[in-house]
Write an enzyme that holds these catalytic residues in place. Structure first.
Site, PDB file in Angstrom:
ATOM      1  N   LYS A  31      -1.045  -0.275 -12.256  1.00 55.63           N
ATOM      2  CA  LYS A  31       0.008  -1.039 -11.406  1.00 55.63           C
ATOM      3  C   LYS A  31      -0.891  -2.087 -10.611  1.00 55.63           C
ATOM      4  CE  LYS A  31       1.845   0.364  -7.298  1.00 55.63           C
ATOM      5  NZ  LYS A  31       1.801  -0.693  -6.198  1.00 55.63           N
ATOM      6  N   ASN A  32      -1.791  -1.494  -9.724  1.00 54.16           N
ATOM      7  CA  ASN A  32      -2.384  -2.670  -8.716  1.00 54.16           C
ATOM      8  C   ASN A  32      -3.148  -3.724  -9.145  1.00 54.16           C
ATOM      9  OD1 ASN A  32      -0.918  -1.348  -6.801  1.00 54.16           O
ATOM     10  ND2 ASN A  32      -2.539   0.240  -5.994  1.00 54.16           N
TER      11      ASN A  32
ATOM     12  N   ARG B 237       5.409  -5.237  -2.544  1.00 51.59           N
ATOM     13  CA  ARG B 237       4.323  -5.829  -1.753  1.00 51.59           C
ATOM     14  C   ARG B 237       3.478  -7.020  -2.434  1.00 51.59           C
ATOM     15  NH1 ARG B 237       3.559  -5.631   3.199  1.00 51.59           N
ATOM     16  NH2 ARG B 237       1.713  -6.017   3.781  1.00 51.59           N
TER      17      ARG B 237
ATOM     18  N   CYS C 198       6.126  -0.231   0.018  1.00 55.76           N
ATOM     19  CA  CYS C 198       6.271   1.008   0.531  1.00 55.76           C
ATOM     20  C   CYS C 198       6.038   1.008   2.374  1.00 55.76           C
ATOM     21  CB  CYS C 198       5.657   2.200   0.060  1.00 55.76           C
ATOM     22  SG  CYS C 198       6.147   2.592  -1.609  1.00 55.76           S
TER      23      CYS C 198
ATOM     24  N   ARG D 277       0.915  -2.823   7.819  1.00 49.54           N
ATOM     25  CA  ARG D 277       0.908  -3.770   6.522  1.00 49.54           C
ATOM     26  C   ARG D 277       0.753  -5.198   6.971  1.00 49.54           C
ATOM     27  NH1 ARG D 277       2.836  -1.259   1.046  1.00 49.54           N
ATOM     28  NH2 ARG D 277       0.723  -1.772   0.548  1.00 49.54           N
ATOM     29  N   PRO D 278      -0.088  -5.575   7.922  1.00 51.61           N
ATOM     30  CA  PRO D 278      -0.093  -6.997   8.171  1.00 51.61           C
ATOM     31  C   PRO D 278      -0.787  -7.663   7.306  1.00 51.61           C
ATOM     32  CG  PRO D 278      -1.815  -5.813   9.454  1.00 51.61           C
ATOM     33  CD  PRO D 278      -1.191  -4.680   8.862  1.00 51.61           C
ATOM     34  N   ILE D 279      -0.700  -9.045   7.175  1.00 53.79           N
ATOM     35  CA  ILE D 279      -1.548  -9.878   6.205  1.00 53.79           C
ATOM     36  C   ILE D 279      -2.331 -10.963   6.990  1.00 53.79           C
ATOM     37  CG2 ILE D 279       0.156  -9.486   4.346  1.00 53.79           C
ATOM     38  CD1 ILE D 279       1.305 -12.216   5.076  1.00 53.79           C
TER      39      ILE D 279
ATOM     40  N   ASP E 246      -4.336   6.453  -2.057  1.00 55.38           N
ATOM     41  CA  ASP E 246      -3.239   6.515  -2.968  1.00 55.38           C
ATOM     42  C   ASP E 246      -3.093   7.986  -3.759  1.00 55.38           C
ATOM     43  OD1 ASP E 246      -2.526   4.085  -2.175  1.00 55.38           O
ATOM     44  OD2 ASP E 246      -3.026   2.967  -4.157  1.00 55.38           O
TER      45      ASP E 246
ATOM     46  N   ILE F 240      -6.790   4.780   6.061  1.00 51.38           N
ATOM     47  CA  ILE F 240      -6.201   3.475   5.604  1.00 51.38           C
ATOM     48  C   ILE F 240      -5.029   3.153   6.324  1.00 51.38           C
ATOM     49  CG2 ILE F 240      -5.985   1.882   3.821  1.00 51.38           C
ATOM     50  CD1 ILE F 240      -8.784   2.953   3.653  1.00 51.38           C
TER      51      ILE F 240
ATOM     52  N   ARG G 133       8.397   2.543  -9.534  1.00 52.70           N
ATOM     53  CA  ARG G 133       7.694   1.469  -9.011  1.00 52.70           C
ATOM     54  C   ARG G 133       6.487   1.466  -9.674  1.00 52.70           C
ATOM     55  NH1 ARG G 133       8.718  -0.357  -3.068  1.00 52.70           N
ATOM     56  NH2 ARG G 133       7.656  -2.115  -3.902  1.00 52.70           N
TER      57      ARG G 133
HETATM   58  N1  EPU Z   1      -5.021  -4.573   6.687  1.00 55.21           N
HETATM   59  C1  EPU Z   1      -4.883  -5.515   7.678  1.00 55.21           C
HETATM   60  N2  EPU Z   1      -4.854  -6.952   7.567  1.00 55.21           N
HETATM   61  C2  EPU Z   1      -4.590  -7.565   6.315  1.00 55.21           C
HETATM   62  C3  EPU Z   1      -4.656  -6.845   5.386  1.00 55.21           C
HETATM   63  C4  EPU Z   1      -4.922  -5.493   5.487  1.00 55.21           C
HETATM   64  O1  EPU Z   1      -4.951  -5.192   8.859  1.00 55.21           O
HETATM   65  O2  EPU Z   1      -4.544  -8.794   6.288  1.00 55.21           O
HETATM   66  C5  EPU Z   1      -5.275  -3.493   6.738  1.00 55.21           C
HETATM   67  C6  EPU Z   1      -4.023  -2.506   6.420  1.00 55.21           C
HETATM   68  O3  EPU Z   1      -3.146  -2.469   7.333  1.00 55.21           O
HETATM   69  C7  EPU Z   1      -4.426  -1.123   5.778  1.00 55.21           C
HETATM   70  C8  EPU Z   1      -5.872  -1.602   5.320  1.00 55.21           C
HETATM   71  O4  EPU Z   1      -6.377  -2.943   5.928  1.00 55.21           O
HETATM   72  O5  EPU Z   1      -4.829  -0.549   7.154  1.00 55.21           O
HETATM   73  C9  EPU Z   1      -5.882  -1.696   3.840  1.00 55.21           C
HETATM   74  O6  EPU Z   1      -5.195  -2.700   3.280  1.00 55.21           O
HETATM   75  P1  EPU Z   1      -5.254  -3.508   1.946  1.00 55.21           P
HETATM   76  O7  EPU Z   1      -5.079  -4.724   2.078  1.00 55.21           O
HETATM   77  O8  EPU Z   1      -6.391  -3.008   1.221  1.00 55.21           O
HETATM   78  O9  EPU Z   1      -3.908  -2.809   1.225  1.00 55.21           O
HETATM   79  P2  EPU Z   1      -2.920  -3.721   0.238  1.00 55.21           P
HETATM   80  O10 EPU Z   1      -3.774  -4.431  -0.470  1.00 55.21           O
HETATM   81  O11 EPU Z   1      -1.740  -4.001   1.237  1.00 55.21           O
HETATM   82  C10 EPU Z   1      -3.206  -2.136  -1.748  1.00 55.21           C
HETATM   83  C11 EPU Z   1      -2.235  -1.434  -2.825  1.00 55.21           C
HETATM   84  C12 EPU Z   1      -2.012   0.200  -2.070  1.00 55.21           C
HETATM   85  C13 EPU Z   1      -3.230   0.820  -1.647  1.00 55.21           C
HETATM   86  C14 EPU Z   1      -4.198  -0.091  -0.836  1.00 55.21           C
HETATM   87  C15 EPU Z   1      -5.439   0.523  -0.757  1.00 55.21           C
HETATM   88  C16 EPU Z   1      -1.482  -3.195  -3.976  1.00 55.21           C
HETATM   89  C17 EPU Z   1      -0.072  -3.805  -4.331  1.00 55.21           C
HETATM   90  N3  EPU Z   1      -1.331  -2.199  -2.997  1.00 55.21           N
HETATM   91  O12 EPU Z   1      -2.570  -2.492  -0.861  1.00 55.21           O
HETATM   92  O13 EPU Z   1      -1.214   0.641  -2.979  1.00 55.21           O
HETATM   93  O14 EPU Z   1      -2.776   1.810  -0.789  1.00 55.21           O
HETATM   94  O15 EPU Z   1      -4.500  -1.262  -1.706  1.00 55.21           O
HETATM   95  O16 EPU Z   1      -6.103   1.026  -1.775  1.00 55.21           O
HETATM   96  O17 EPU Z   1      -2.338  -3.387  -4.701  1.00 55.21           O
HETATM   97  C18 EPU Z   1       0.329   2.203  -3.819  1.00 55.21           C
HETATM   98  O18 EPU Z   1       0.072   1.990  -4.666  1.00 55.21           O
HETATM   99  O19 EPU Z   1       1.132   3.047  -3.496  1.00 55.21           O
HETATM  100  C19 EPU Z   1      -0.462   1.331  -2.573  1.00 55.21           C
HETATM  101  C20 EPU Z   1       0.316   1.610  -1.561  1.00 55.21           C
END
Ligand code: EPU
Length: 419
Positions: free
Chosen positions: A22-23, A92, A116, A121-123, A304, A326, A397
């Protein structure tokens, strides 16, 4: 909304074939809009997150053809339109259109993504990286407008090895002028899978899978064929299930290296495993042993799989501690497990204790997020009596054909529309 009904406590045996990740797929599809010709992606899982991305591609005017696990995407004539809230917030991964559209058009307008509720989940790391490449970011009521006269290669050090930021910046850098270096990059298998896809189109990316990724910008990306890597989280979910109620349950079409940290934990709890080149066969032991889990970025124990593992630990002898490093809000499943008879408690928002073994009994419970739903599903499969999982849409999902796959190995499980 859907509900899943399970009559539990059936030993599972036979074979479960793992689908594409998925990811990975949710990043590969937005990445396809960068291509100047048609691309073909195989082994795409049939899950609702992919349907949501398909909606965005259609909205932008891409030609999309889907048949079973194949998706062909032709983005030659897409238009750069504002991606509306209703479709951006369905998942997401809509945020990968930021990097891809910015790279292609030097401008993107999109709403803050959905996904979820497992933490804030900031960007900010994505946006900071775009700015380092010369883009201007404006935000108004969750609508992001990101523009650049020219995207320029930059040196970007990520404060945290974020999966999303690494991929989004890789997408933005592919057609930028000059060289981008992302340090402290995420190393998850899907980072490598997406980089390979882009390289197959003619991108120049090296170092994916290590903490430093180098991307030399190119002007044109050509047609290619690419396969989605097997889903190591789906793999891990079934491995955990097999360790509790499997009898020689074979999980095939996998890359065992991707689940090394889980294999090591399952050895600690006593699971009986035979590891092949592209499969693992697992049987439950007489007694499961308690263990501690700390989630970490890849190759550490994946967040995950933390929630599915929590269900296993309710069946293990002794006290287990889970430390979720995380996400800030990834223990909502525990309350539901307690309703079924588990003994779990939160020590802090990110630390939980589980005392086992406890007998689980079927109840009506509610899923609140994808992997939490997987945790409850495992609980239903091992519990005595009937479990009904409300909000089962969450599971659709991320897990392709889950009802079919489980029925095939002996589970009594049914998916129905509710309400
Ligand atoms: N973070 C920040 N700022 C950012 C980006 C991330 O502070 O700009 C923080 C997040 O708040 C979190 C940590 O960094 O505490 C990890 O975030 P990451 O960006 O690695 O996660 P993501 O890209 O939002 C993806 C997967 C998630 C999975 C995580 C960690 C997708 C669509 N989602 O999320 O998958 O948990 O990586 O491996 O690829 C799931 O599949 O159930 C799922 C939630």
């Amino acid at each position: 909304m859907y509900k899943i009904t399970i009559n539990g406590n059936k030993t599972l045996t036979g074979e479960i074939k793992i689908s594409g990740s998925k990811n990975s797929a949710v990043a590969l599809i937005p990445a396809a809009v960068l291509c100047d010709e048609e691309v073909t992606i195989a082994n795409v899982p049939n899950i609702s997150d992919i349907d949501a991305l398909d909606d965005i591609l259609n909205f932008l005017g891409a030609k999309v053809y889907r048949n079973e696990d194949i998706i062909k995407i032709d983005s030659k004539n897409i238009t750069n339109r504002k991606i509306p809230k209703e479709i951006a917030t369905k998942l997401r991964a809509s945020y990968y259109f930021m990097g891809a559209m910015l790279s292609k058009f030097k401008r993107v307008e999109i709403y803050f993504p959905g996904g979820c509720s497992i933490g804030a989940r900031p960007i900010n790391l994505h946006l900071k990286g775009f700015e380092a490449m010369g883009a201007k970011v404006e935000e108004n009521n969750n609508l992001f407008t990101i523009t650049a006269d020219e995207l320029k290669g930059a040196k970007i050090n990520l404060e945290f090895a974020s999966v999303g930021a690494t991929l989004n910046l890789m997408l933005a850098a592919v057609k930028a002028k000059g060289t981008t270096i992302i340090s402290n990059a995420a190393k998850e298998p899907h980072i490598v899978n997406v980089a390979t896809f882009l390289n197959n189109m003619g991108a120049k990316i090296t170092g994916a899978g290590t903490s430093e990724i180098k991307i030399e910008g190119v002007d044109y990306l050509h047609s290619c064929f690419h396969e989605v890597v097997p889903d190591y989280i789906e793999t891990g979910t079934y491995m955990i299930l097999a360790s509790i109620i499997g009898d020689k349950l074979k999980i095939s079409n996998i890359i065992p290296d991707h689940v090394e940290s889980l294999i090591s934990k399952l050895e600690d709890v006593g699971a009986i495993m035979e590891i092949g080149v592209d499969f693992i066969t697992i049987s439950r032991p007489k007694k499961l042993k308690a263990t501690n889990i700390k989630t970490q970025v890849y190759p550490g124990f994946p967040t995950d799989l933390q929630q599915p593992m929590a269900t296993l630990l309710t069946q293990a002898n002794g006290k287990s501690i889970i430390n979720e490093t995380i996400w800030e809000n990834r223990f909502l499943n525990l309350k539901e497990l307690n309703k079924m008879g588990a003994t779990t408690d939160l020590l802090t928002n990110q630390k939980a204790v589980i005392i086992g073994p406890t007998k689980l009994t079927g109840k009506r419970i509610k899923a609140t997020d994808l992997r939490g739903a997987a945790s409850l599903l495992i609980a239903g499969l091992i519990a005595s009596g009937t479990t009904v999982i409300e909000n089962a849409d969450y599971i659709l999902r991320g897990y392709e054909d889950i009802v079919y796959k489980l029925t095939n190995v002996g589970a009594d499980i049914k998916l129905e529309k509710e309400g």
